[in-house]
Design a protein around this motif. Structure first.
Motif, mmCIF file in Angstrom:
data_model
loop_
_atom_site.group_PDB
_atom_site.id
_atom_site.type_symbol
_atom_site.label_atom_id
_atom_site.label_comp_id
_atom_site.label_asym_id
_atom_site.label_seq_id
_atom_site.Cartn_x
_atom_site.Cartn_y
_atom_site.Cartn_z
ATOM 1 N N SER A 7 35.199 51.471 87.277
ATOM 2 C CA SER A 7 34.369 51.230 86.091
ATOM 3 C C SER A 7 32.913 51.027 86.470
ATOM 4 O O SER A 7 32.004 51.589 85.846
ATOM 5 N N ARG A 27 38.804 43.231 77.652
ATOM 6 C CA ARG A 27 38.556 44.368 78.537
ATOM 7 C C ARG A 27 37.190 44.227 79.210
ATOM 8 O O ARG A 27 36.231 43.760 78.592
ATOM 9 N N THR A 28 37.120 44.670 80.464
ATOM 10 C CA THR A 28 35.851 44.684 81.176
ATOM 11 C C THR A 28 35.012 45.853 80.688
ATOM 12 O O THR A 28 35.481 46.998 80.670
ATOM 13 N N VAL A 58 34.094 51.516 79.282
ATOM 14 C CA VAL A 58 35.283 50.708 79.524
ATOM 15 C C VAL A 58 36.350 51.595 80.153
ATOM 16 O O VAL A 58 36.464 52.780 79.820
#
Length: 282
Positions: free
Chosen positions: A89, A113-114, A132
């Motif tokens: 990511s 979520r990151t 994401v």
């Protein structure tokens, strides 16, 4: 002597027959090649060009904004889509941010979520990027562009920023899809014939006026396919044959949605118009 003459005639007939067969084969090949070329041309014509379609759609959205208000209004548009990449990511966000000329991505968490976010300007237009990772090897990118005003030069800047952003995302392997909305428009509240507000009924009257102005001034033919209304909000969704970017909603391919919200504090009907649909992000 006579045998030699018959033999010569037979040989001549054989040669002519061979030439005829050869010509027929050449014609068959040429016909086949022409058919293949025609099919390829037709297939190429059927392939849509997302950048061209987005350009046409943005022009129409600006025209609608100008048709329904003389005041400055805000446009928010997005390129968003899946991106298959084995990069992490952080690495993936860095690649896209660098390509778009935006700031170094910062890590955050949204709904568990990151998410990596960066921002900056593209062709003088404010831009925000979010990336994401959905699962290993699959990311989702959202690039948001925002502009507000009434100057024609500003809309040309936005058009160029949209084109550059779409090209850059596609070149990196993102499958970009376009949507946009305009906000910041408000009309005095509609009233009934008795002079009193009546919720859903008068909001529908505002939408009637909106439809009329869009069709008359923006030169678009609207075909209403869906509607929603309550005491504070009313919206309608339309098929618009002249617009190339559509989405399936129920049984219809729709290209435009208009909504009116009654602001009880200001007494104004606030208008939002989206292509192909309004989404919660606006």
């Amino acid at each position: 002597m006579q045998n030699r003459k018959f033999w010569s005639i037979g040989l001549l007939i054989l040669v002519c027959a061979m030439l005829l067969v050869g010509l027929q084969r050449i014609q068959t090949i040429e016909t086949s090649e022409m058919t293949e070329m025609t099919e390829m041309t037709e297939q190429e014509a059927d392939v849509s060009d997302p950048l061209k379609e987005a350009e046409q759609q943005l022009d129409a959205l600006v025209a609608i904004g100008k048709a329904v208000t003389s005041d400055p209004f805000r446009i928010t548009l997005k390129w968003q889509g899946d991106w298959d990449s084995l990069l992490s990511s952080e690495e993936a966000a860095g690649v896209l941010a660098s390509r778009l000329g935006l700031s170094h991505p910062e890590r955050g968490v949204v709904q568990g979520r990151t998410v990596y976010e960066s921002q900056g300007q593209i062709e003088g237009i404010h831009a925000e990027l979010e990336l994401v990772t959905l699962e290993e090897g699959k990311h989702y990118a959202i690039l948001r562009l925002e502009a507000a005003g009434e100057d024609s030069a500003l809309w040309k800047q936005l058009q160029e920023a949209q084109r550059m952003a779409g090209e850059s995302l596609a070149d990196e392997g993102v499958d970009p899809r376009w949507n946009a909305a305009i906000q910041g428009m408000a009309w005095p509240s509609s009233v009934t014939e008795e002079g009193e507000s009546s919720g859903e009924t008068v909001l529908a009257a505002t939408l009637d006026r909106l439809e009329s102005q869009v069709e008359r001034s923006a030169k678009l033919k609207l075909k209403q396919v869906e509607t929603f209304g309550d005491e504070g909000t009313a919206s309608r969704t339309y098929r618009v044959d002249a617009l190339p970017i559509t989405v399936l909603s129920g049984e219809h391919q729709v290209a435009l949605q208009m909504a009116v919200h009654r602001n009880s504090d200001t007494g104004m009907d606030e208008i939002t118009i989206g292509m192909p649909l309004l989404t919660v992000e606006y």
